[in-house]
Design a protein around this motif. Sequence first.
Motif, PDB file in Angstrom:
ATOM      1  N   ASP A 379       0.830  -1.201   0.000  1.00 18.64           N
ATOM      2  CA  ASP A 379       0.000   0.000   0.000  1.00 18.64           C
ATOM      3  C   ASP A 379       0.868   1.256   0.000  1.00 18.64           C
ATOM      4  N   ALA A 380       0.222   2.410   0.133  1.00 19.74           N
ATOM      5  CA  ALA A 380       0.926   3.692   0.054  1.00 19.74           C
ATOM      6  C   ALA A 380       1.920   3.892   1.192  1.00 19.74           C
ATOM      7  N   ARG A 381       1.775   3.138   2.271  1.00 22.21           N
ATOM      8  CA  ARG A 381       2.702   3.238   3.414  1.00 22.21           C
ATOM      9  C   ARG A 381       3.829   2.220   3.304  1.00 22.21           C
ATOM     10  N   ASN A 382       3.900   1.529   2.173  1.00 20.01           N
ATOM     11  CA  ASN A 382       4.885   0.471   1.936  1.00 20.01           C
ATOM     12  C   ASN A 382       4.657  -0.745   2.823  1.00 20.01           C
ATOM     13  N   ALA A 383       3.433  -0.898   3.313  1.00 20.00           N
ATOM     14  CA  ALA A 383       3.079  -2.081   4.096  1.00 20.00           C
ATOM     15  C   ALA A 383       2.509  -3.149   3.173  1.00 20.00           C
ATOM     16  N   LEU A 384       2.876  -4.409   3.408  1.00 20.12           N
ATOM     17  CA  LEU A 384       2.323  -5.504   2.612  1.00 20.12           C
ATOM     18  C   LEU A 384       0.820  -5.570   2.837  1.00 20.12           C
ATOM     19  N   TRP A 385       0.058  -5.454   1.758  1.00 19.72           N
ATOM     20  CA  TRP A 385      -1.393  -5.325   1.851  1.00 19.72           C
ATOM     21  C   TRP A 385      -2.099  -6.590   1.351  1.00 19.72           C
ATOM     22  N   ARG A 386      -1.793  -6.981   0.133  1.00 22.51           N
ATOM     23  CA  ARG A 386      -2.477  -8.114  -0.475  1.00 22.51           C
ATOM     24  C   ARG A 386      -1.485  -9.100  -1.079  1.00 22.51           C
ATOM     25  N   VAL A 387      -1.936 -10.339  -1.197  1.00 21.00           N
ATOM     26  CA  VAL A 387      -1.104 -11.425  -1.708  1.00 21.00           C
ATOM     27  C   VAL A 387      -1.901 -12.181  -2.758  1.00 21.00           C
ATOM     28  N   GLN A 388      -1.314 -12.353  -3.928  1.00 18.13           N
ATOM     29  CA  GLN A 388      -1.965 -13.123  -4.991  1.00 18.13           C
ATOM     30  C   GLN A 388      -1.241 -14.435  -5.233  1.00 18.13           C
ATOM     31  N   GLU A 389      -2.015 -15.456  -5.584  1.00 17.26           N
ATOM     32  CA  GLU A 389      -1.451 -16.711  -6.069  1.00 17.26           C
ATOM     33  C   GLU A 389      -2.294 -17.201  -7.243  1.00 17.26           C
ATOM     34  N   SER A 390      -1.634 -17.800  -8.221  1.00 13.78           N
ATOM     35  CA  SER A 390      -2.314 -18.422  -9.347  1.00 13.78           C
ATOM     36  C   SER A 390      -1.924 -19.888  -9.377  1.00 13.78           C
ATOM     37  N   HIS A 391      -2.903 -20.757  -9.143  1.00 15.32           N
ATOM     38  CA  HIS A 391      -2.679 -22.206  -9.103  1.00 15.32           C
ATOM     39  C   HIS A 391      -2.872 -22.743 -10.524  1.00 15.32           C
ATOM     40  N   ILE A 392      -1.776 -23.075 -11.164  1.00 13.76           N
ATOM     41  CA  ILE A 392      -1.794 -23.350 -12.596  1.00 13.76           C
ATOM     42  C   ILE A 392      -1.657 -24.839 -12.896  1.00 13.76           C
ATOM     43  N   LEU A 393      -2.095 -25.220 -14.100  1.00 15.38           N
ATOM     44  CA  LEU A 393      -1.946 -26.597 -14.569  1.00 15.38           C
ATOM     45  C   LEU A 393      -1.669 -26.577 -16.068  1.00 15.38           C
ATOM     46  N   GLN A 394      -1.094 -27.673 -16.547  1.00 12.07           N
ATOM     47  CA  GLN A 394      -0.796 -27.816 -17.953  1.00 12.07           C
ATOM     48  C   GLN A 394      -1.996 -28.398 -18.683  1.00 12.07           C
ATOM     49  N   ILE A 395      -2.397 -27.751 -19.769  1.00  9.66           N
ATOM     50  CA  ILE A 395      -3.412 -28.293 -20.676  1.00  9.66           C
ATOM     51  C   ILE A 395      -2.700 -29.271 -21.601  1.00  9.66           C
ATOM     52  N   TYR A 396      -3.125 -30.526 -21.593  1.00  5.61           N
ATOM     53  CA  TYR A 396      -2.306 -31.569 -22.214  1.00  5.61           C
ATOM     54  C   TYR A 396      -3.022 -32.364 -23.304  1.00  5.61           C
ATOM     55  N   ASP A 397      -4.002 -31.780 -23.957  1.00  4.00           N
ATOM     56  CA  ASP A 397      -4.727 -32.520 -24.986  1.00  4.00           C
ATOM     57  C   ASP A 397      -3.825 -32.970 -26.132  1.00  4.00           C
ATOM     58  N   GLY A 398      -2.717 -32.259 -26.319  1.00  2.00           N
ATOM     59  CA  GLY A 398      -1.834 -32.563 -27.437  1.00  2.00           C
ATOM     60  C   GLY A 398      -2.130 -31.675 -28.629  1.00  2.00           C
ATOM     61  N   GLY A 399      -1.223 -31.673 -29.614  1.00  5.86           N
ATOM     62  CA  GLY A 399      -1.403 -30.830 -30.790  1.00  5.86           C
ATOM     63  C   GLY A 399      -1.377 -29.363 -30.420  1.00  5.86           C
ATOM     64  N   GLU A 400      -2.425 -28.639 -30.834  1.00  7.92           N
ATOM     65  CA  GLU A 400      -2.489 -27.210 -30.527  1.00  7.92           C
ATOM     66  C   GLU A 400      -2.994 -26.943 -29.119  1.00  7.92           C
ATOM     67  N   ARG A 401      -3.486 -27.973 -28.429  1.00  9.65           N
ATOM     68  CA  ARG A 401      -4.033 -27.807 -27.087  1.00  9.65           C
ATOM     69  C   ARG A 401      -2.954 -28.056 -26.042  1.00  9.65           C
ATOM     70  N   LEU A 402      -1.942 -27.208 -26.053  1.00  8.72           N
ATOM     71  CA  LEU A 402      -0.880 -27.268 -25.068  1.00  8.72           C
ATOM     72  C   LEU A 402      -0.661 -25.871 -24.499  1.00  8.72           C
ATOM     73  N   GLY A 403      -0.406 -25.788 -23.209  1.00  6.32           N
ATOM     74  CA  GLY A 403      -0.169 -24.497 -22.568  1.00  6.32           C
ATOM     75  C   GLY A 403      -0.657 -24.538 -21.134  1.00  6.32           C
ATOM     76  N   HIS A 404      -0.321 -23.531 -20.370  1.00  7.18           N
ATOM     77  CA  HIS A 404      -0.721 -23.470 -18.972  1.00  7.18           C
ATOM     78  C   HIS A 404      -1.939 -22.562 -18.779  1.00  7.18           C
ATOM     79  N   ALA A 405      -2.734 -22.872 -17.760  1.00 10.70           N
ATOM     80  CA  ALA A 405      -3.913 -22.072 -17.427  1.00 10.70           C
ATOM     81  C   ALA A 405      -4.165 -22.169 -15.925  1.00 10.70           C
ATOM     82  N   PRO A 406      -4.811 -21.158 -15.333  1.00 11.69           N
ATOM     83  CA  PRO A 406      -5.099 -21.218 -13.891  1.00 11.69           C
ATOM     84  C   PRO A 406      -6.324 -22.068 -13.581  1.00 11.69           C
ATOM     85  N   ALA A 407      -6.229 -22.871 -12.527  1.00 11.92           N
ATOM     86  CA  ALA A 407      -7.382 -23.588 -11.999  1.00 11.92           C
ATOM     87  C   ALA A 407      -8.065 -22.777 -10.916  1.00 11.92           C
ATOM     88  N   LEU A 408      -7.325 -21.863 -10.309  1.00 11.52           N
ATOM     89  CA  LEU A 408      -7.833 -21.024  -9.224  1.00 11.52           C
ATOM     90  C   LEU A 408      -6.860 -19.877  -9.016  1.00 11.52           C
TER      91      LEU A 408
END
Length: 452
Positions: A379-408
Amino acid sequence: MKRTLCVALLLGLAAPVVAKISPAEAEKLKSELTPVGAERAGSKDGSIPKWEGGLTQPPACYPGAPARYCDPYPQDKPKFTISKANVDQYKARLTEGQKALFAKFGDSYKMNVYPTRRTAAFPDFVYEATYKNALNAELANGGESLSGAILGIPFPIPKTGNEPIWNHKLRYRGTGVDRWNIQAAVTTAGDFNLVKIREQVKFLYDTRGISPEQLNNVGIYYLQIVAAPPRLAGTITLVHETLDQVKEPRRAWQYNPGQRRLRRAPNVGYDNPGTGSDGLRTNDQTDTYNGATDRYTWKLVGKKEMYIPYNAYGLYSDKLKYKDILRKGHINQDLPRYELHRVWVVEANVKPGTTHIYKKRTFYVDEDSWQIVAVDIYDARNALWRVQESHILQIYDGGERLGHAPALETVYDLQSGRYLAQAMNNEEPQSIEKDYDVGFFDPANVSKQATK
């Protein structure tokens, strides 16, 4: 003299702030680095394995689309669990936000650390495009204008702080997606109401065969329709995300059912409150970070080994109800999977003369997928205010369906004790890939559909 100086200043503003890398350095993407710029080698102690190409084929448990992705590593057990009792032993590999969560919720907060699985993989044509981008991509106008890049990671060998952020924003996610994004603003008592949002997205930048000139300065088309609760149902947000935001800022529109008109919405961005978030996230926190970067200075701190959320197939399971995930103070920490990975650390500080409710942010960007996996927010006082996390997984269908995406995705407010969970779809249909026509995202078409 003054005129000459003004011209020189204008030319300086337009000049690239990031130079193209040499062919010799780009060749590292075929040897010591993965095709998107991560270190191929494992860590010295072997806890991070060598990258062997990632997860490119479905596991035996996956029957095929439209089935939900199953866990390809059901046999994996936690190597150890970090708790309040032993957190000091592991603090060198924890973010400041994670350490703050242990301090605030010590009796219930924990992290189960599993064997590291370097599952990140993309189609071969993304690798080929990334190599070309390494030789041609440039940023200008303070990092707000991207040129010379298409389809692949723009800056696989980053030199400046805003390059990993561009890599995150334009990481490959297929041609388009139709998905549900379920949000829950959780109170200090653990109560919540769900906001159900349908998102339809076209990743124009990821279109095979298209040239940068054919993008018409748009990288992503995004349509958001709120389905519930009733007080928000029918609210629509339309965004055309531009690549050169100096030439043309993000185009955005909103539709309010009460007014029955689709209006231009310049406030969709930066630190304006996100839809249905109860004030717990800003617009630029969607997808962990999106939009213009011009309100911050960006510093590339370096690379670090850290425990981050990864391979979140357990959190993605349709056997879970939202009430199984959402708990008082934080999500059910029995469900996430944490692994040791290398991340790029990027520090963003608000520029003098501009404003944002977040004075400083520290981003942790996974080297293998270019997904932002954690953010410490001050925040404006340089105090830790918020924390983000992205819980990711690999899309594994194969071919063009490859890449990471968030589950939450989570946004924890340390000061209020509340938090926001988003990007869930456990009780909804599986996300599906869909190649939309650009005309689908024309304001006239969206307005016509909204008023039917």
